[in-house]
Structure formats: C-alpha cells, structure tokens
Design a protein around this motif. Sequence first.
Motif, mmCIF file in Angstrom:
data_model
loop_
_atom_site.group_PDB
_atom_site.id
_atom_site.type_symbol
_atom_site.label_atom_id
_atom_site.label_comp_id
_atom_site.label_asym_id
_atom_site.label_seq_id
_atom_site.Cartn_x
_atom_site.Cartn_y
_atom_site.Cartn_z
ATOM 1 N N THR A 8 0.725 -1.006 -0.065
ATOM 2 C CA THR A 8 0.055 0.124 -0.099
ATOM 3 C C THR A 8 0.611 1.350 0.010
ATOM 4 O O THR A 8 1.702 1.362 0.938
ATOM 5 C CB THR A 8 -0.983 0.020 1.280
ATOM 6 O OG1 THR A 8 -1.875 -1.020 1.090
ATOM 7 C CG2 THR A 8 -1.889 1.118 1.054
ATOM 8 N N LEU A 9 0.960 2.076 -1.090
ATOM 9 C CA LEU A 9 1.539 3.488 -1.172
ATOM 10 C C LEU A 9 0.113 4.454 -1.169
ATOM 11 O O LEU A 9 -0.845 4.322 -1.866
ATOM 12 C CB LEU A 9 2.221 3.402 -2.391
ATOM 13 C CG LEU A 9 3.120 4.695 -2.591
ATOM 14 C CD1 LEU A 9 3.807 5.026 -1.615
ATOM 15 C CD2 LEU A 9 3.585 4.611 -3.762
ATOM 16 N N ALA A 10 0.298 5.293 -0.443
ATOM 17 C CA ALA A 10 -0.709 6.383 -0.408
ATOM 18 C C ALA A 10 -0.237 7.907 -0.144
ATOM 19 O O ALA A 10 1.063 8.018 0.569
ATOM 20 C CB ALA A 10 -1.537 6.082 0.954
ATOM 21 N N PHE A 11 -0.928 8.801 -0.457
ATOM 22 C CA PHE A 11 -0.755 9.949 -0.310
ATOM 23 C C PHE A 11 -1.790 10.575 0.639
ATOM 24 O O PHE A 11 -3.029 10.484 0.308
ATOM 25 C CB PHE A 11 -0.722 10.941 -1.550
ATOM 26 C CG PHE A 11 0.347 10.595 -2.456
ATOM 27 C CD1 PHE A 11 1.867 11.239 -2.302
ATOM 28 C CD2 PHE A 11 0.358 9.485 -3.343
ATOM 29 C CE1 PHE A 11 2.572 11.028 -2.974
ATOM 30 C CE2 PHE A 11 1.599 9.528 -4.405
ATOM 31 C CZ PHE A 11 2.713 10.014 -3.922
ATOM 32 N N ILE A 12 -1.579 11.357 1.641
ATOM 33 C CA ILE A 12 -2.540 11.789 2.427
ATOM 34 C C ILE A 12 -2.312 13.309 2.511
ATOM 35 O O ILE A 12 -1.545 13.945 2.673
ATOM 36 C CB ILE A 12 -2.239 11.193 3.981
ATOM 37 C CG1 ILE A 12 -2.363 9.962 3.865
ATOM 38 C CG2 ILE A 12 -3.511 11.829 4.725
ATOM 39 C CD1 ILE A 12 -1.925 9.103 5.114
ATOM 40 N N LEU A 13 -3.632 13.970 2.276
ATOM 41 C CA LEU A 13 -3.624 15.378 2.664
ATOM 42 C C LEU A 13 -4.068 15.823 3.886
ATOM 43 O O LEU A 13 -5.167 15.154 4.486
ATOM 44 C CB LEU A 13 -4.748 16.189 1.748
ATOM 45 C CG LEU A 13 -4.202 16.127 0.355
ATOM 46 C CD1 LEU A 13 -5.369 16.388 -0.729
ATOM 47 C CD2 LEU A 13 -2.974 17.166 0.059
ATOM 48 N N VAL A 14 -3.272 16.444 5.043
ATOM 49 C CA VAL A 14 -3.715 16.698 6.116
ATOM 50 C C VAL A 14 -3.913 18.017 6.473
ATOM 51 O O VAL A 14 -3.405 19.077 5.835
ATOM 52 C CB VAL A 14 -2.400 16.321 7.125
ATOM 53 C CG1 VAL A 14 -2.897 16.671 8.455
ATOM 54 C CG2 VAL A 14 -1.787 14.793 6.742
ATOM 55 N N ASN A 15 -5.139 18.458 7.232
ATOM 56 C CA ASN A 15 -5.461 19.860 7.965
ATOM 57 C C ASN A 15 -5.155 19.817 9.214
ATOM 58 O O ASN A 15 -5.603 18.842 10.273
ATOM 59 C CB ASN A 15 -6.920 19.955 7.610
ATOM 60 C CG ASN A 15 -7.102 20.378 6.075
ATOM 61 O OD1 ASN A 15 -6.914 19.560 5.056
ATOM 62 N ND2 ASN A 15 -7.698 21.573 5.628
ATOM 63 N N LEU A 16 -4.699 20.821 9.840
ATOM 64 C CA LEU A 16 -4.338 20.844 11.374
ATOM 65 C C LEU A 16 -5.308 21.902 11.777
ATOM 66 O O LEU A 16 -5.694 22.961 11.221
ATOM 67 C CB LEU A 16 -2.902 21.486 11.320
ATOM 68 C CG LEU A 16 -1.628 20.468 11.024
ATOM 69 C CD1 LEU A 16 -0.465 21.155 11.476
ATOM 70 C CD2 LEU A 16 -2.017 19.299 11.594
ATOM 71 N N SER A 17 -5.514 21.953 13.059
ATOM 72 C CA SER A 17 -6.514 22.859 13.630
ATOM 73 C C SER A 17 -6.155 22.956 15.179
ATOM 74 O O SER A 17 -6.243 22.065 15.790
ATOM 75 C CB SER A 17 -7.933 22.624 13.421
ATOM 76 O OG SER A 17 -8.662 23.653 14.007
ATOM 77 N N PRO A 18 -5.612 24.110 15.837
ATOM 78 C CA PRO A 18 -5.628 25.390 14.931
ATOM 79 C C PRO A 18 -4.454 25.468 14.071
ATOM 80 O O PRO A 18 -3.510 24.703 14.471
ATOM 81 C CB PRO A 18 -5.591 26.422 16.086
ATOM 82 C CG PRO A 18 -4.935 25.599 17.076
ATOM 83 C CD PRO A 18 -5.430 24.138 17.205
ATOM 84 N N LEU A 19 -4.211 25.955 13.032
ATOM 85 C CA LEU A 19 -2.876 26.076 12.094
ATOM 86 C C LEU A 19 -2.154 27.333 12.594
ATOM 87 O O LEU A 19 -2.537 28.546 12.494
ATOM 88 C CB LEU A 19 -3.616 26.332 10.792
ATOM 89 C CG LEU A 19 -2.237 26.252 10.025
ATOM 90 C CD1 LEU A 19 -1.229 25.166 9.944
ATOM 91 C CD2 LEU A 19 -2.662 26.455 8.705
#
Length: 155
Positions: free
Chosen positions: A66-77
């Motif tokens: 398994t090879l994956a790309f993950i987009l991550v959002n932080l809060s609070p940034l």
Amino acid sequence: MMTLDSHDKAILSALQKDSSISNLDLSKLIGLSPSACLARTKNLKELGVIKQFTTVIDEKKLGMETLAFILVNLSPLNRETATFFVEEINRLPQVLECYTVTGNHDYLLKIVAKDMQVYRDFVIDSLMAIPGVNRVETSIVMSTEKRTLSLPIEQ
C-alpha cells in the motif's frame, strides 16, 4: 543558485543514474583524472549539492503493498501546532515524504504500509493521534507510472 561547469553536471548526472559507480569508472565516464573527479565529487557533497548517497528499495519486494498520499489539515493552524506535527511526522517511519502545501490543505504525506489494514491502523493510531490533526484525505496509489529521484540537469 550555484554555477556548475560541464564536469560537475556530468558527475551529478552519472551519480543520479548509479550512485554506486566507482570513482575510477566515474572519472573515465566524464573525462577527468580520478583525483580531480574525487575532489569535485567531495566538493559537491560539502557544498550540499549532493545531499546523500542512497539505495532505492522496491517496497513491494519487501511486502509493502500500500502506497498512499494523505492530505492533512491542522487545527488550529499556528506555528506551535505545525512544529509539533512535523516533529511527530519525522518520528514515523511509514511517512516517506512530508510537504507543507498551499491550497485547501496544510500538508501532503507519502505513506507506505504492508496492506490496507496496517494503513488503516497507522491513520487511526498514529496520524489522527497527533494533537492538531483535524482532517485527513487519502488517495491510494493503484499503480506507479513514473518514479524517479533524478533531477533534470542541463548540460
């Protein structure tokens, strides 16, 4: 930006193709004496043009399917959350690459895992456990059409 002459560019091109090439073979390939070739290679390393010599391993041969790309959002940034996130990501061997990105997401990660179950456990137990991680969006790689670490070097 650094100015490189034709010999430096030839060294970089050859080493990108095969970093295990001997200095003697490299010197013959680019037309320099072995001592001059070695001096130039060492100089390129000392200047940071060459970051490291490494071996590229086929992850599938080691059972990592398994090879994956993950987009991550932080809060609070903010700087504190971002700094802590990057420190934690650097501790996780499954994360091959991490980029700060523009747009609707904060980070892009490249992940490798044995299978989807191991990947799922990684996301839940490791990634989502990092304080500040608010949202993740995954794209699983179905097949790799091109993959290179070689930069285009104009001769």
